[in-house]
Design a protein around this motif. Structure first.
Motif, PDB file in Angstrom:
ATOM      1  N   VAL A   1       0.919  -1.102  -0.132  1.00  0.00           N
ATOM      2  CA  VAL A   1      -0.047   0.316  -0.020  1.00  0.00           C
ATOM      3  C   VAL A   1       0.590   1.855  -0.420  1.00  0.00           C
ATOM      4  O   VAL A   1       0.093   2.081  -0.692  1.00  0.00           O
ATOM      5  N   GLU A   2       2.053   1.640   0.457  1.00  0.00           N
ATOM      6  CA  GLU A   2       2.686   2.502   0.791  1.00  0.00           C
ATOM      7  C   GLU A   2       3.554   2.596  -0.342  1.00  0.00           C
ATOM      8  O   GLU A   2       3.731   3.440  -0.768  1.00  0.00           O
TER       9      GLU A   2
ATOM     10  N   LEU B   1      -8.022   3.486  -2.104  1.00  0.00           N
ATOM     11  CA  LEU B   1      -6.815   2.246  -0.954  1.00  0.00           C
ATOM     12  C   LEU B   1      -6.921   2.117  -0.147  1.00  0.00           C
ATOM     13  O   LEU B   1      -6.723   1.159   0.600  1.00  0.00           O
ATOM     14  N   GLU B   2      -6.684   3.391   1.003  1.00  0.00           N
ATOM     15  CA  GLU B   2      -5.937   2.676   2.611  1.00  0.00           C
ATOM     16  C   GLU B   2      -7.635   2.444   2.736  1.00  0.00           C
ATOM     17  O   GLU B   2      -7.593   0.848   3.512  1.00  0.00           O
ATOM     18  N   SER B   3      -9.347   2.346   2.674  1.00  0.00           N
ATOM     19  CA  SER B   3     -10.018   1.926   3.010  1.00  0.00           C
ATOM     20  C   SER B   3     -10.469   0.134   2.853  1.00  0.00           C
ATOM     21  O   SER B   3     -11.114  -0.670   3.151  1.00  0.00           O
TER      22      SER B   3
ATOM     23  N   ALA C   1      -7.660  -1.409   1.843  1.00  0.00           N
ATOM     24  CA  ALA C   1      -6.706  -2.266   2.621  1.00  0.00           C
ATOM     25  C   ALA C   1      -6.859  -2.980   3.630  1.00  0.00           C
ATOM     26  O   ALA C   1      -6.110  -3.556   4.499  1.00  0.00           O
ATOM     27  N   SER C   2      -7.464  -2.114   4.341  1.00  0.00           N
ATOM     28  CA  SER C   2      -7.656  -2.326   5.722  1.00  0.00           C
ATOM     29  C   SER C   2      -9.262  -3.651   6.250  1.00  0.00           C
ATOM     30  O   SER C   2      -9.166  -4.118   7.111  1.00  0.00           O
ATOM     31  N   LYS C   3      -9.748  -3.376   5.009  1.00  0.00           N
ATOM     32  CA  LYS C   3     -11.401  -5.001   4.778  1.00  0.00           C
ATOM     33  C   LYS C   3     -10.187  -5.392   4.544  1.00  0.00           C
ATOM     34  O   LYS C   3     -11.093  -6.906   5.262  1.00  0.00           O
ATOM     35  N   GLY C   4      -8.670  -5.964   3.854  1.00  0.00           N
ATOM     36  CA  GLY C   4      -8.362  -7.359   3.871  1.00  0.00           C
ATOM     37  C   GLY C   4      -7.823  -7.937   2.728  1.00  0.00           C
ATOM     38  O   GLY C   4      -8.029  -6.530   1.858  1.00  0.00           O
TER      39      GLY C   4
END
Length: 136
Positions: free
Chosen positions: A55-56, A71-73, A75-78
């Motif tokens: 992600v970074e 992308l951040e939201s 990636a936090s879901k899995g």
């Protein structure tokens, strides 16, 4: 969606700044990520550290702020890993030698030897295998 390809290079080790090769694919929100390892590197795709590093690196490529938030939201879901698998089967028109080699010997080797997937250390609960059956 991020399509990740893992490549093992014929060099001892890949420098950390050369490990990720990223790019944007056609539609909005679709990216490719090539992850390169040397033959002495230990590939590890489990844990939040791997996802965070991808992600970074993607954040460095994205110019659109809306896409970065998406992308951040997401990636936090899995993460789900989709892996390809190939199965060979001898066709009826082949002789008995081909049946023995393909149906028995090849399948024995395929089932009893360590898969390259196990070296990636992907959590089994997050893995989906998609296969093709080829009739030779």
């Amino acid at each position: 969606m991020v399509i990740v390809t893992v490549r093992i290079l014929p060099i001892k080790s890949v420098l950390p700044d050369k490990r990720f090769v990223l790019g944007k694919l056609g539609p909005k929100g679709v990216y490719r990520c090539l992850i390169q390892y040397g033959y002495k590197d230990a590939p590890n795709m489990e844990g939040v550290e791997f996802v965070a590093s991808v992600v970074e690196k993607l954040k460095e490529e994205i110019e659109d702020i809306d896409e970065m938030a998406m992308l951040e939201s997401v990636a936090s879901k899995g993460v789900v890993y989709v892996l390809g698998r190939t199965i060979l089967k001898s066709s009826e028109k082949n002789g008995w030698v081909a049946h023995c080699v393909i149906d028995y010997s090849y399948r024995f080797l395929q089932k009893n030897f360590r898969s390259a997937i196990s070296t990636l250390k992907i959590p089994p609960s997050k893995m989906l295998q998609v296969g093709m059956l080829y009739e030779l």
